[in-house]
Design a protein around this motif. Structure first.
Motif, PDB file in Angstrom:
ATOM      1  N   ALA A   1       0.824  -1.211   0.000  1.00  0.00           N
ATOM      2  CA  ALA A   1       0.000   0.000   0.000  1.00  0.00           C
ATOM      3  C   ALA A   1       0.861   1.266   0.000  1.00  0.00           C
ATOM      4  O   ALA A   1       0.595   2.213  -0.753  1.00  0.00           O
ATOM      5  CB  ALA A   1      -0.934  -0.016   1.210  1.00  0.00           C
ATOM      6  N   VAL A   2       1.902   1.285   0.856  1.00  0.00           N
ATOM      7  CA  VAL A   2       2.766   2.468   0.948  1.00  0.00           C
ATOM      8  C   VAL A   2       3.569   2.662  -0.338  1.00  0.00           C
ATOM      9  O   VAL A   2       3.677   3.782  -0.858  1.00  0.00           O
ATOM     10  CB  VAL A   2       3.718   2.347   2.158  1.00  0.00           C
ATOM     11  N   SER A   3       4.144   1.584  -0.849  1.00  0.00           N
ATOM     12  CA  SER A   3       4.971   1.690  -2.055  1.00  0.00           C
ATOM     13  C   SER A   3       4.154   2.173  -3.245  1.00  0.00           C
ATOM     14  O   SER A   3       4.576   3.076  -3.991  1.00  0.00           O
ATOM     15  CB  SER A   3       5.609   0.336  -2.381  1.00  0.00           C
TER      16      SER A   3
ATOM     17  N   LEU B   1      -6.703  -1.177   1.827  1.00  0.00           N
ATOM     18  CA  LEU B   1      -5.987  -0.155   2.599  1.00  0.00           C
ATOM     19  C   LEU B   1      -5.846   1.154   1.822  1.00  0.00           C
ATOM     20  O   LEU B   1      -6.023   2.246   2.379  1.00  0.00           O
ATOM     21  CB  LEU B   1      -4.594  -0.668   2.977  1.00  0.00           C
ATOM     22  N   ILE B   2      -5.512   1.046   0.556  1.00  0.00           N
ATOM     23  CA  ILE B   2      -5.354   2.244  -0.273  1.00  0.00           C
ATOM     24  C   ILE B   2      -6.666   3.021  -0.339  1.00  0.00           C
ATOM     25  O   ILE B   2      -6.690   4.257  -0.234  1.00  0.00           O
ATOM     26  CB  ILE B   2      -4.869   1.861  -1.685  1.00  0.00           C
ATOM     27  N   ILE B   3      -7.769   2.299  -0.478  1.00  0.00           N
ATOM     28  CA  ILE B   3      -9.078   2.952  -0.556  1.00  0.00           C
ATOM     29  C   ILE B   3      -9.437   3.603   0.783  1.00  0.00           C
ATOM     30  O   ILE B   3      -9.880   4.752   0.832  1.00  0.00           O
ATOM     31  CB  ILE B   3     -10.162   1.940  -0.980  1.00  0.00           C
ATOM     32  N   VAL B   4      -9.224   2.866   1.884  1.00  0.00           N
ATOM     33  CA  VAL B   4      -9.581   3.383   3.208  1.00  0.00           C
ATOM     34  C   VAL B   4      -8.768   4.622   3.561  1.00  0.00           C
ATOM     35  O   VAL B   4      -9.292   5.619   4.074  1.00  0.00           O
ATOM     36  CB  VAL B   4      -9.395   2.286   4.285  1.00  0.00           C
ATOM     37  N   PHE B   5      -7.446   4.579   3.270  1.00  0.00           N
ATOM     38  CA  PHE B   5      -6.563   5.708   3.610  1.00  0.00           C
ATOM     39  C   PHE B   5      -6.432   6.718   2.469  1.00  0.00           C
ATOM     40  O   PHE B   5      -5.631   7.653   2.548  1.00  0.00           O
ATOM     41  CB  PHE B   5      -5.177   5.188   4.007  1.00  0.00           C
ATOM     42  N   LYS B   6      -7.206   6.501   1.384  1.00  0.00           N
ATOM     43  CA  LYS B   6      -7.242   7.420   0.242  1.00  0.00           C
ATOM     44  C   LYS B   6      -5.863   7.646  -0.368  1.00  0.00           C
ATOM     45  O   LYS B   6      -5.552   8.734  -0.869  1.00  0.00           O
ATOM     46  CB  LYS B   6      -7.870   8.751   0.662  1.00  0.00           C
ATOM     47  N   GLY B   7      -5.004   6.637  -0.292  1.00  0.00           N
ATOM     48  CA  GLY B   7      -3.690   6.716  -0.919  1.00  0.00           C
ATOM     49  C   GLY B   7      -2.750   7.714  -0.295  1.00  0.00           C
ATOM     50  O   GLY B   7      -1.757   8.110  -0.917  1.00  0.00           O
ATOM     51  N   ARG B   8      -2.993   8.126   0.956  1.00  0.00           N
ATOM     52  CA  ARG B   8      -2.131   9.111   1.620  1.00  0.00           C
ATOM     53  C   ARG B   8      -0.974   8.393   2.309  1.00  0.00           C
ATOM     54  O   ARG B   8      -1.149   7.738   3.334  1.00  0.00           O
ATOM     55  CB  ARG B   8      -2.936   9.921   2.638  1.00  0.00           C
ATOM     56  N   THR B   9       0.240   8.528   1.753  1.00  0.00           N
ATOM     57  CA  THR B   9       1.413   7.825   2.246  1.00  0.00           C
ATOM     58  C   THR B   9       1.709   8.141   3.708  1.00  0.00           C
ATOM     59  O   THR B   9       2.010   7.252   4.502  1.00  0.00           O
ATOM     60  CB  THR B   9       2.653   8.184   1.395  1.00  0.00           C
TER      61      THR B   9
ATOM     62  N   ASN C   1      -5.600   9.785  -7.673  1.00  0.00           N
ATOM     63  CA  ASN C   1      -4.567   9.050  -6.939  1.00  0.00           C
ATOM     64  C   ASN C   1      -4.990   7.628  -6.588  1.00  0.00           C
ATOM     65  O   ASN C   1      -4.260   6.667  -6.836  1.00  0.00           O
ATOM     66  CB  ASN C   1      -4.196   9.804  -5.651  1.00  0.00           C
ATOM     67  N   VAL C   2      -6.169   7.486  -5.972  1.00  0.00           N
ATOM     68  CA  VAL C   2      -6.631   6.172  -5.500  1.00  0.00           C
ATOM     69  C   VAL C   2      -6.851   5.235  -6.680  1.00  0.00           C
ATOM     70  O   VAL C   2      -6.451   4.057  -6.641  1.00  0.00           O
ATOM     71  CB  VAL C   2      -7.921   6.314  -4.665  1.00  0.00           C
ATOM     72  N   LEU C   3      -7.471   5.721  -7.732  1.00  0.00           N
ATOM     73  CA  LEU C   3      -7.745   4.895  -8.909  1.00  0.00           C
ATOM     74  C   LEU C   3      -6.448   4.422  -9.558  1.00  0.00           C
ATOM     75  O   LEU C   3      -6.311   3.239  -9.925  1.00  0.00           O
ATOM     76  CB  LEU C   3      -8.580   5.687  -9.914  1.00  0.00           C
ATOM     77  N   ILE C   4      -5.486   5.322  -9.692  1.00  0.00           N
ATOM     78  CA  ILE C   4      -4.188   4.961 -10.283  1.00  0.00           C
ATOM     79  C   ILE C   4      -3.494   3.914  -9.408  1.00  0.00           C
ATOM     80  O   ILE C   4      -2.952   2.923  -9.920  1.00  0.00           O
ATOM     81  CB  ILE C   4      -3.296   6.206 -10.445  1.00  0.00           C
ATOM     82  N   ALA C   5      -3.517   4.126  -8.097  1.00  0.00           N
ATOM     83  CA  ALA C   5      -2.855   3.196  -7.170  1.00  0.00           C
ATOM     84  C   ALA C   5      -3.463   1.804  -7.258  1.00  0.00           C
ATOM     85  O   ALA C   5      -2.738   0.796  -7.305  1.00  0.00           O
ATOM     86  CB  ALA C   5      -2.946   3.727  -5.740  1.00  0.00           C
ATOM     87  N   CYS C   6      -4.787   1.710  -7.301  1.00  0.00           N
ATOM     88  CA  CYS C   6      -5.448   0.395  -7.378  1.00  0.00           C
ATOM     89  C   CYS C   6      -5.102  -0.305  -8.692  1.00  0.00           C
ATOM     90  O   CYS C   6      -4.870  -1.524  -8.724  1.00  0.00           O
ATOM     91  CB  CYS C   6      -6.960   0.558  -7.247  1.00  0.00           C
TER      92      CYS C   6
END
Length: 608
Positions: free
Chosen positions: A123-125, A361-369, A144-149
């Protein structure tokens, strides 16, 4: 169609004999297992500045001594884990060390913390990589979130294709990143040396700073220590190395430690000298590259490579999580499905579980590192501390040749790791307190799974289970919905087994339909007993289960077994299933959990 898509994305299945070909050499292992630690130089120094900026730019010079402290911690961890590699050459890292030397609960705590940490690694990376992309292209920030997923899905497919294939692809961006960072650092240091960087951009070392407290310095040190996550991954994945595995793993660990030390210290120094201040919309590395080269092609190349390595750093989690899950599953603390190898000889269930958990996790934390990193670092410093303490106990108990030096190394590692862990809990308690709840919860959950497996083994073992009651005969119950080829096929199968009795059961929703069906049945198969049940609430399950209970109770008196044969037609095409009531599945689901009852499906395949 699904099989074709799977083959295109993942590739053709590999034979089990090809497992040896999936082992890693040192070059590929450094890429696949060190990408997390090496990539952390892109956000580790930034975490230090994010704490110091609360005091002001005058406090930025403290990032230099804090960086030196982190390098000392890195040296202690590398020396400590080098001893873990040789002492436990079959892998498992902190989990195995803690379990064997500190007890089961300590081992499960270390194992649970690492499993969570590897999920957070992904998730962090991925989130950090997405930040690097959107720093170069600010218009992409809302996505951000969509790209990360999407990136998680991409790297999951890459790992499902196999260990060596993913390592071959990973090696290029990892080494390109190392090269790019060295170019950035060397050019930056050159510009400083020739005086191209004005000295007024930063405060001199030792400048007094008002309002700075020890608490804040410790918080900055703990935040910067997030750059050391991933150091333990090599000790967990020793079985993935080519022989001699321990020796190759130790050399890879040393190379990773050296590269990480050089890159981290270089970025910390450039950030200090350039007077870089952290910004929400642009990373520290992006600002350094922009100040060094300007917004030219080289800047975008560095940003692209940085984004790539941050994304691919998630591969450390994909490599270490499945291997650790295998060790826990073999000890019966998590589901056995994690020990199963997929078509490409990787532990695909572990890979898929990791991907789903990371996306959540990415969705819950909205991709905020910055929201993920505190939990991420706590998850790794707990195993660090337990592993080094476990090694202390091992050396003191066994006292092999040279044990005094080994004990000293692990004592220093344990002390520093414990100190950093406590600093995290004290300085970042509002962010890391969930660890105090979910980690004991995970250990409890491990024990419940283990108890289940122990209970199952005890009941299945021939020497301990109750003696089987001999079966004197068989009564077959067949739920029927009409007079069809499906029912006829089931009746013929039942007759071939020569049971003591066959009972057809029809559930009617209307009295008239019940009477009509009885008349038609007596004309079709009068030799087979028909029982009709009227359901005024239009339920098939309730009257059927009550009838089966009655038959089962009477059959037990004669040591008879009751078998429910469920007629089911299978459509020619899978999508046709959605057009039919799946009553046979519902009946089977209800009856399977009833004691001493045999449930069998008799399929009838349609041709059109």
């Amino acid at each position: 169609m699904l099989s074709f898509i799977k083959r295109v994305l993942i590739g053709q299945p590999l034979k089990s004999t090809a497992l040896g070909e999936q082992k890693l050499n040192k070059t590929k292992a450094l890429a696949i297992l060190s990408s997390d630690a090496l990539s952390s130089v892109a956000y580790g120094p930034e975490q230090i500045l994010l704490v110091l900026v609360t005091i002001g730019a005058a406090a930025f010079w403290y990032s230099v001594p804090i960086g030196v402290g982190i390098l000392i911690l890195l040296l202690a961890l590398v020396l400590s884990y080098r001893q873990v590699i040789y002492a436990y050459p079959h892998g498992g890292g902190a989990y195995v060390v803690s379990k064997e030397n500190l007890g089961v609960n300590a081992g499960l705590l270390a194992g649970g913390a690492l499993l969570v940490d590897y999920i957070l690694t992904v998730a962090v990376s991925i989130s950090a990589g997405t930040d690097a992309i959107t720093s170069a292209f600010p218009s992409l920030h809302p996505y951000n979130v969509l790209i990360a997923c999407g990136l998680v899905v991409l790297i999951t497919i890459l790992n499902l294709r196999g260990l060596t294939e993913s390592a071959s692809i990973l090696a290029y961006p990892v080494y390109l990143f190392v090269l790019a960072m060295f170019i950035l650092i060397v050019v930056g240091l050159y510009q400083i040396a020739v005086g191209h960087v004005p000295p007024h951009l930063h405060e001199p070392l030792g400048t007094p700073v008002s309002g700075l407290t020890l608490f804040l310095l410790l918080k900055a040190f703990a935040s910067g220590s997030s750059a050391l996550t991933g150091v333990e991954a090599i000790s967990n994945a020793i079985p993935n190395f080519k022989d001699p595995a321990p020796k190759n793993a130790a050399k890879t660990l040393a190379a990773m430690g050296l590269l990480l030390a050089l890159l981290f210290s270089g970025i910390v120094w450039l950030a200090y000298y350039y007077g870089i201040s952290p910004k929400a919309e642009e990373t520290v590395v992006s600002q350094i590259a922009s100040a060094t080269f300007g917004r030219n092609l080289l800047y975008y190349v560095i940003q692209g490579i940085t984004a790539m390595i941050l994304v691919l750093a998630a591969n450390t989690g994909y490599s270490a999580f499945p291997q650790l899950a295998v060790n826990l599953a073999k000890d019966k603390y998590i589901a056995r499905m994690f020990t199963v190898r997929g078509d490409r000889l990787g532990y695909s269930n572990g890979i898929l579980f990791l991907a789903v958990a990371s996306i959540l996790l990415i969705i819950v934390f909205k991709g905020r590192t910055e929201h993920l990193i505190p939990l991420y670092a706590v998850g790794v410093f707990i195993p660090f501390t337990l592993a080094q303490t476990g090694m202390l106990v091992k050396w003191f108990r066994e006292r092999p040749p040279g044990w005094g030096i080994k004990l000293t190394i692990n004592a220093v590692g344990a002390l520093i790791s414990f100190t950093v862990m406590m600093i995290f809990f004290i300085t970042k308690f509002p962010q890391v307190w969930p660890a105090l709840i979910f980690l004991p919860g995970i250990v409890f959950f491990f024990h419940k799974i283990n108890k289940h497996y122990m209970d199952v083994g005890d009941q299945l073992r021939i020497t301990t289970c109750e003696p089987s009651v001999p079966v004197e005969g068989n009564v077959m119950v067949i739920p029927v919905a009409g007079i069809t080829h499906v029912v006829e096929n089931t009746l013929n199968y039942a007759k071939s087994l020569h049971p003591e009795q066959i009972i057809a059961v029809y559930v009617a929703f209307e009295k008239e339909a019940e009477k009509q069906f009885e008349e038609r049945w007596n004309q079709w198969h009068p030799e087979i007993r028909l029982v009709t049940l009227f359901s005024q609430y239009r339920s098939i399950i309730q009257p059927l289960t009550k009838f089966v209970d009655t038959v089962e109770h009477k059959a037990m008196e004669s040591n008879y077994k009751v078998t429910v044969l469920i007629p089911q037609f299978i459509p020619k095409k899978r999508w046709h299933n959605a057009l039919h009531n799946q009553s046979s599945f519902l009946i089977r689901a209800f009856l399977l959990y009833r004691r001493d009852l045999i449930v069998t499906t008799v399929p009838y395949h349609l041709k059109k």
